[in-house]
Design an enzyme around this catalytic site. Sequence first.
Site, mmCIF file in Angstrom:
data_model
loop_
_atom_site.group_PDB
_atom_site.id
_atom_site.type_symbol
_atom_site.label_atom_id
_atom_site.label_comp_id
_atom_site.label_asym_id
_atom_site.label_seq_id
_atom_site.Cartn_x
_atom_site.Cartn_y
_atom_site.Cartn_z
ATOM 1 N N ASP A 175 21.413 18.632 69.122
ATOM 2 C CA ASP A 175 21.726 17.969 67.851
ATOM 3 C C ASP A 175 22.823 16.927 68.086
ATOM 4 O OD1 ASP A 175 23.682 19.873 68.284
ATOM 5 O OD2 ASP A 175 23.761 20.577 66.209
ATOM 6 N N ASP A 232 21.317 22.521 72.204
ATOM 7 C CA ASP A 232 20.224 22.441 71.220
ATOM 8 C C ASP A 232 19.964 21.005 70.775
ATOM 9 O OD1 ASP A 232 22.557 22.240 69.747
ATOM 10 O OD2 ASP A 232 21.731 23.273 68.008
ATOM 11 N N ASP A 285 23.902 18.350 74.131
ATOM 12 C CA ASP A 285 24.352 19.742 74.181
ATOM 13 C C ASP A 285 23.105 20.634 74.219
ATOM 14 O OD1 ASP A 285 23.619 19.278 71.514
ATOM 15 O OD2 ASP A 285 24.918 20.885 70.796
ATOM 16 N N SER A 343 23.621 26.733 70.351
ATOM 17 C CA SER A 343 24.074 25.357 70.569
ATOM 18 C C SER A 343 24.705 25.150 71.942
ATOM 19 C CB SER A 343 25.020 24.942 69.445
ATOM 20 O OG SER A 343 25.440 23.622 69.616
HETATM 21 MG MG MG Z 1 24.514 21.723 68.997
#
Ligand code: MG
Length: 457
Positions: A248, A246, A244, A101
């Site tokens: 999400d 990744d 960010d 992440s």
């Molecule tokens: Mg994330």
Amino acid sequence: MPTTSDKPQLFGTNGIRGVPGRDLTVEFSMEIGKAIGTYFEVPEIAMGKDTRDTGQMIFNAVSSGIMSTGKTVVDLGILPTPAVQYYSRMRSIPGVIITASHNPPQFNGIKCIAADGTELERTGEEEIEKIYYNKSYVPAGWENAGTVISDPNAASVYVRGVMSRVDVAAIKARKFRVLVDTGNGAAFSTTPTLLRKLGCSMVTLNAFPDGMFTSRTSEPRPENLKDLISLVSKGGFDLGIAHDGDADRAVFIDEKGNFIDGDITLSLVVKSTIKKGDRVVTPVSSSDAIDEICKEAGAKLIRTKVGAPVVSRTMIENQAKIGGEENGGIVFGPHQYCRDGAMTVALILNLMALHKKKISDLVNTVPEYHIFKTSVERRKEWKSLEPQILRYSGSNLLDRQDGLKIYLEDGWVLLRPSGTEPIIRVYGESKMKKKAEELALEYHALISGLQEEPSSL
Ligand code: MG
């Protein structure tokens, strides 16, 4: 490290995290792959990864382990976490994502996805840990070993899925001009593609995969988004967007270059999507602005512990329409029950299009609240501090589901011991900026005082 029994717990709140070559070795990753392959009793498991340099190495190790149990790995390549989750949900197959992440580039991680696209529940992770510790893998033998197939359509399926949830014609008609900073992370292609299909003219920043995150760190905080903020503040853009690592999560910059707090983004999305009778889920740490918005709309707000998986899980249990956290992680139930950065982008553009308003004008429609966050070193057991804090706070209303949330006349205070560091997080919220700070600092001083060593005299 917390323990479930006598063995260390491997999965944290966001999967297994570590530094490849140090604690997240290829040997360990392959064994975890064997455990994952043994646990999921399905013929296929989808796998994706973010842009980190060690992604392919960990991917190969985990996928080899999975294939040794007879499962076929569907390689989706580099994709945002929510795109892998969407693929899992669409095809009803479990998934694994190799990502850390927003962590620094040396980290990587292994995260498991259930066949409905949600993050695997703790009970499932415990089963995988049990298989790993007992080495009770079920090998397939050479004649039944799995293989790798790839599905190059996962990204376009995801983008189409996001678009199906908004008024594409209305957004296109506005011809928004946006500046998007994908931070060299997993959305380097999907979010620009989405914006193009939504008729935006765009300038991209850091929109190429760079696993070292050379241009900026992958946590989208204002101090890490100086380039984006300074470019948007020069004028000519309707919106600045950042993800960010990744993707999400999504955060936004208004047309003047002001960073929009995650609480405000969540409030805006909640406000624009709910109607009477809907349910909304958010942790105890997010703003009372959400309470006000829900009350006004006749929607029910459910508060949870802090953490994305618990928000998603509670949303499913309550058939909630929308939920999320104050860090830019928004879950839109009709799309999927997980945080989704691209979906959040589309919802904000949809809102701007339908209201025909600038983002800063929309921000001004959110009830004004201020949160002040700080933390204090934890030198004593939280359990021993709790009764003393309660004695101090008197008969004020409490929410005890995650630390102590104390409702006071002019706001609230939330005190939460961190699960990963020896600190206690202290939040204060009020309609008045100064008061929010005062509340947080008052309880910061209280906790510090309670931990003072008794005098030796
Ligand atoms: Mg994330």
